[in-house]
Design a protein around this motif. Structure first.
Motif, short mmCIF file in Angstrom:
data_model
loop_
_atom_site.label_atom_id
_atom_site.label_comp_id
_atom_site.label_asym_id
_atom_site.label_seq_id
_atom_site.Cartn_x
_atom_site.Cartn_y
_atom_site.Cartn_z
N SER A 92 0.82 -1.21 0.00
CA SER A 92 0.00 0.00 0.00
C SER A 92 0.86 1.26 0.00
CB SER A 92 -0.91 0.02 1.23
OG SER A 92 -1.90 -0.97 1.11
N GLU A 93 1.89 1.27 0.82
CA GLU A 93 2.71 2.48 0.84
C GLU A 93 3.41 2.69 -0.50
OE1 GLU A 93 5.39 3.17 4.14
OE2 GLU A 93 6.47 4.64 2.94
N GLN A 150 -10.26 -6.46 11.27
CA GLN A 150 -10.98 -5.55 10.40
C GLN A 150 -10.53 -4.10 10.53
OE1 GLN A 150 -15.25 -4.80 10.94
NE2 GLN A 150 -15.47 -5.50 8.83
N ILE A 164 -7.56 -2.28 8.00
CA ILE A 164 -8.00 -1.25 7.04
C ILE A 164 -7.29 0.07 7.35
CG2 ILE A 164 -9.96 0.13 6.25
CD1 ILE A 164 -10.08 -2.68 5.23
N LEU A 214 -4.39 0.47 8.85
CA LEU A 214 -2.96 0.36 8.50
C LEU A 214 -2.76 0.45 6.99
CD1 LEU A 214 -2.00 -2.47 11.01
CD2 LEU A 214 -0.99 -0.18 10.95
N ILE A 215 -3.62 -0.22 6.26
CA ILE A 215 -3.49 -0.24 4.80
C ILE A 215 -3.73 1.15 4.22
CG2 ILE A 215 -4.69 -1.01 2.72
CD1 ILE A 215 -5.11 -3.72 4.13
N SER A 273 -1.08 3.63 5.14
CA SER A 273 0.17 3.36 4.40
C SER A 273 0.10 3.93 2.99
CB SER A 273 0.42 1.85 4.33
OG SER A 273 0.76 1.37 5.60
N GLU A 274 -1.01 3.72 2.32
CA GLU A 274 -1.08 4.24 0.95
C GLU A 274 -1.02 5.77 0.95
OE1 GLU A 274 -4.14 2.76 -1.71
OE2 GLU A 274 -3.82 4.50 -3.02
N ARG A 287 0.29 7.59 3.23
CA ARG A 287 1.66 7.94 3.59
C ARG A 287 2.56 7.95 2.36
NH1 ARG A 287 5.20 3.97 7.58
NH2 ARG A 287 6.94 5.37 7.98
N PHE A 294 0.12 5.69 12.24
CA PHE A 294 0.41 4.36 11.70
C PHE A 294 1.09 3.50 12.75
CE2 PHE A 294 3.44 1.39 9.97
CZ PHE A 294 2.63 0.62 9.16
N TYR A 305 0.06 0.07 14.36
CA TYR A 305 0.94 -1.08 14.13
C TYR A 305 1.31 -1.75 15.46
CZ TYR A 305 4.87 -3.84 12.39
OH TYR A 305 5.72 -4.87 12.09
#
Lengths: 697, 697
Positions: free
Chosen positions: A290-291, B280, B284, B286-287, B290-291, B293, B321, B325
């Motif tokens: 994703s990052e 769940q 979501i 974290l994902i 991350s994107e 970020r 994040f 994490y």
């Protein structure tokens, strides 16, 4: 730019789990589950359930028409070597044939005559002709031996079997394949063609309409189909054993068969292994992908060239992300995991009830829990320093391959790591000689990303991280290595591959030196991983496979191994979280879904044809067939053995198929022959192809 | 740019779980667990375990010196209102006081005289003076009532209690706080100061050396300390009850106390709830983080202005994040979850063994499993369409607040949603009036990202997604709304806030119209969520809290509520995955860790001072104290009640503290008074401050 093989191409080996025996307990035999080998297809079960008349002749006909491509599946659909597969299985060929003046990816490849069909570089077509059981020879070869001698004796016997049958004949492929994790060995013999030409490919935007948002979803409105033709001696091959083209779409509930090459499944994983995947490998993969996805998406907005070079990597990332996301969806579904627990429980009870078996098997589940515990400790260093080191950087992968080959070549053959025989190194040399475009911008992003994530996950105080980074930042290292290396040049790669480690160290190439300096540490992590995790996991997995084999026999299907399989099922939608998805889309839906904005912009030829095309034609449909990556392009076949579509995708739930088949949710997505026919007739005006397919104009 | 309050500031309410009663079963009473209220501190336990002589007078002294800031904690450390806290708790003030000519964030804020100390806009300091039990009054007010009447009667009584004691006195804060999820209500009365001035802040690079890679890790080399001073009537407040400054670092094993305001914990969550979080919400989050970020990190490389405007959001994202994490790390740790299962099992057995209690409690665990099942179905739409809609876009948040206020204002007060009283709307007006810099680039990234993720997670065929997107792409919508809206202008926001929904619809502002058009759908999803998930979860949570209260009594600590707590522990390192982390760092380590490259570039004053500074001085240290976000700036206190440091971080394992305290791994990270003293003496040359702290030069 080379466009990626998306979706159902064979690329699922990613998670590092070995290809495993696979089988489902008898309790779920009523579901349309299974990627069956052609010599063990449950004929009676299917005929009983679906009222069909499948027999050996039917199976032979289908087998003779099934084609294996590089990473994809396909089928013969005419007398003259015409092959149906997916657009996404031929798009890299379309790309290769494109020039700055003629962008066939964008505009489609539609030559008016057969003479204009062009060869796809590197593509091969293999048709399975014989299956011979060689289990006794292979297992016999290792009898009485242990360790490396055992492995070598078996490998030698396999090599011997293959050579005995195929010799050096370039028109044949002989491959001994292990099923049920060594429970069976079969020799698969193929007729092989290496002159495969591109006949037809629609525009990218017709084939991949909906892009990532629609990928692994349904409804779909994608003409993910393309045609190839197999040639020999400069002429189309005569293929009387082709499938008959049926341009009528199936109806809901109709039986469907899919013949193709599912790449890899791991349905034998224990609950402990699935939990480790769910809690550790998949989350890290999803987070990091994703990052990087975010970085590439943003990078792609910085200019035309940035967009051009990142289209392919972004598709690859997004497809990989969704595969992992779908897998995670299965592993976090309480019902899915409950089934897994129940199945494991049943097998363990059956083993416990058979003292001889229990004695032979031991307690592999306990072994796997121990390996899982070691895995929790070792996974991050193994991933960051070795298995995913320099991930996605072509330059890094060159450097690593060159360094490892150089070190291994210095050893006696018998002491080398797997994959470094003289033949392997020669093959590596051929790969390194291939001219491949390199984007320095992307290479820097990849290396910077890898190093910064390695620092983040292992922390600054890890000795290996300190050695990697020294006094530089990830950005500085990425910049220095990419700007300084000569590895983008195939000639230099060839030169470097011939060097000794000492010569590499003195080469002055900063990337080679960087990899070399950290290679001992990376290999040490690998060795640790192999001895504490992958080795014990593999041994325990074999024992569980033996247990299943003993308990359930061969009334089961083996895990996918990118070898020819047949799955059965029916056209059927599904219901999830209260939403019911119908099994069909019609061509008219494309026009409703069209927004004009990427990736929901209908292709120009389709817009132009709106007045002509029959909007009620079935476009894509879903069925309960059990398939996985590698099945892309597989013919979807009706009860009469006629082709009615090409499988090109699964729904998001089908990705859980890596670990188990869920009859309620797992669906195959197919582009119908009805839609392909309608497109050839009223969108692309291809009378030549329609004639060859035997379709009235 | 306003720099973020990082790390241990109170920002953990993110996951939407209600602040809950918290308590640990007696079995873990031996661990240094607990965020204890000052009126229920386990004096005897601590004195026994650590040989201390804590008594009520000791507690009162500490309480009188403890300061609550906006989102942070702090302590009085001189006779003249001097307050010690973290740099990251004052950095937004430093930013506010900076100009284009004088970048105090970069260079530090070190006025030579008291007259140059400047007021921090918006900062307040509150000192707890009284705690009064008002449980009977609050619970009595609701007796015999149900539903909305019940809620309103209690709220009115709470309001009355607060007003009775504090009236409209701006120098007082009265706050009725619920503990043990309504098991207790206490009136907390504070002396409040709203003239809080900035005395000293080191350079950002000294305070946050190591940046994100070191955040929530240890060893640390960060001078995350700053000084404020409380003023009244233009003069420093006399504060004889301050803590004594002890410039000597503690030794390994020394007892440590932390007095501060932990923001929020959810230690009462059941195993089913924790699994839902693990499977769940956290994935979501974290994902998606991350994107985003990745997008921001890449955007920040496109130019100086891009870098400038994205520094703050990137820090915020990275901190968030890592919090998630770390939380996920706890929830995927088999040992952690085994403890949770054991504790739950024990409580359920104790409940079952007490028929009267079992009758009163019912089966809230079963209720929560049902709510978790509903949550699986509803979470993604609730998140994407409502709770995280337009996330991080200031403009979107303005539009949403204005639209909701306009709709609610049209209703009778009694029928409005919570948070929309006339006073609330007036307060909203004050917030909307604040001039805040807006980056259109970032706003577009946020809206595009939100819309594209909403499409991805809910799919194109979701009716709400169709309504959101129409025939536009996420990029097109983001561009159109951000370029077209006038909401960046506070005057327009004020005007819009006064409009009726009809006027808003006719306002011509595209963002307001967009939010308005989708608001009914968003509110419908919220209502569905509240009735199927958050409502039942809250009711079941109260029952479990009552059960714990009945079984374990008040020999327990309540969940964190950003109210004053005291935790005890000792200076101690930890061992994880075979790696032992020592409890101390020394100043010399900073120079070894310095690479010159961000974020491991030592601050210039420190580089200049290398020859003078005592490198063997303890810099940062870890202890077993149980703290969480909101504790930032808390004084770390020795057995004699002297301040020996300011807590500023936890290790990565401490983030699992949201759900439970792990004595093996959970650690508080503190910057020592020894290091602060050494820095004031030999790096920053601050005799004025050293004198005030009573330190020999």
């Amino acid at each position: 730019m080379s466009l990626p093989s998306l979706r159902l191409t064979a690329s699922l080996a990613a998670l590092g789990a070995a290809t495993a025996v696979l089988s489902a307990p008898a309790t779920s035999a009523r579901a349309d589950e299974g990627m069956w080998t052609f010599d063990n297809f449950p004929i009676a079960t299917v005929n009983e359930k679906y009222g069909t008349n499948i027999d050996q002749a039917w199976l032979d006909r289908v087998r003779n028409a099934a084609v294996r491509l590089q990473g994809c599946s396909a089928s013969l659909v005419s007398n003259e070597g015409l092959v149906l597969t997916n657009h996404h299985c031929v798009v890299s060929c379309v790309q290769d044939l494109s020039t700055a003046q003629n962008d066939y990816v964008k505009n489609g490849w539609m030559p008016a005559t057969r003479e204009e069909e062009k060869k796809c570089p590197g593509q091969t077509a293999e048709i399975l002709t014989d299956i011979v059981d060689v289990t006794d020879r292979v297992t016999g070869a290792g009898a009485g031996l242990e360790g490396a001698a055992f492995v070598q004796a078996r490998a030698a016997e396999i090599d011997k079997i293959q050579k005995e049958t195929c010799g050096d004949d370039q028109k044949l492929t002989c491959q001994v394949i292990s099923f049920y994790r060594g429970g069976q060995y079969k020799l698969y013999k193929f007729r092989k063609y290496d002159d495969v030409r591109l006949v037809f490919a629609p525009e990218f935007q017709a084939a991949f309409f909906g892009g990532d948002p629609d990928n692994f979803n349904f409804p779909r409105y994608a003409l993910d189909a393309g045609f190839l033709r197999i040639y020999e001696d400069g002429k189309p091959v005569a293929t009387p054993n082709h499938l008959t083209w049926n341009a009528n779409a199936p109806k809901e509930g109709d039986v469907t068969f899919v013949a193709g090459n599912p790449g890899s499944t791991q349905r034998l994983l224990t609950v402990a292994q699935l939990e480790t995947l769910r809690d550790q490998q998949l989350p890290i993969s999803l987070i990091q992908t994703s990052e990087l996805r975010g970085r590439l998406l943003e990078y792609s907005t910085t200019g035309d060239e940035a967009k051009r070079v990142s289209v392919d990597p972004i598709f690859g990332l997004e497809n990989g992300f969704k595969v992992n996301y779908g897998q995670q969806g299965a592993l976090t579904d309480p019902a899915f995991m409950a089934t897994k627990r129940r199945e494991e429980q049943e097998l363990r009870q059956r083993v416990a009830a058979d003292p001889a078996l229990a004695q032979r098997i031991g307690d592999p589940w306990a072994d796997l829990e121990r390996a899982s515990s070691a895995q929790r400790d070792l996974y991050l260093p193994y991933r960051q320093l070795e298995s995913a080191a320099g991930q996605r950087s072509s330059l890094y992968s060159y450097a690593k391959a060159i360094v490892r080959a150089s070190k291994e070549r210095a050893k006696p053959v018998a002491e080398r790591r797997a994959g470094y025989s003289d033949a392997d190194i020669a093959s590596l040399g051929r790969r390194l000689a291939t001219e491949t475009p390199i984007s320095n911008d992307l290479e820097k992003i990849y290396l910077d990303f890898w190093l910064s994530k390695t620092r983040e996950y292992l922390t600054v105080d890890n000795a290996n991280v300190k050695a990697l980074l020294g006094k530089e930042s990830p950005e500085q290292i990425a910049e220095r290595l990419v700007d300084g290396t000569r590895l983008a040049d195939p000639a230099f790669r060839a030169k470097a591959l011939a060097m000794t480690p000492e010569q590499l160290a003195a080469s002055g190439d900063p990337l080679i030196q960087f990899v070399l300096a950290n290679d001992d540490a990376a290999q040490a992590v690998r060795t640790q991983w192999e001895s504490a995790v992958s080795g014990p996991t593999s041994r325990a997995g074999e024992k569980i496979a033996q247990a299943r084999f003993a308990v359930y026999g061969t009334n089961l299907y083996p895990d996918a191994t990118f070898s020819l399989r047949l799955s059965y099922g029916q056209v059927k939608g599904w219901t999830y979280r209260g939403v019911t998805v119908e099994p069909f889309t019609q061509i008219g839906g494309l026009y409703e879904r069209n927004t004009g904005a990427e990736p929901f912009n209908a292709a120009e030829d389709w817009l132009a044809a709106e007045g002509k095309v029959n909007k009620s034609t079935v476009y894509d449909f879903v069925s309960t067939n059990d398939i996985i990556g590698g099945n892309s392009g597989s013919p979807v076949i009706n009860a009469k053995g006629e082709v009615i579509g090409a499988a090109f995708d699964g729904n998001i739930h089908s990705l859980g198929g890596s670990f188990g088949y869920d009859p309620e949710l797992n669906r195959t997505v197919t582009v119908s022959t009805a839609a392909i026919t309608e497109a050839l007739r009223n969108v692309y005006n291809q009378p030549r192809l329609l004639r060859e397919l035997g379709v009235r104009r």
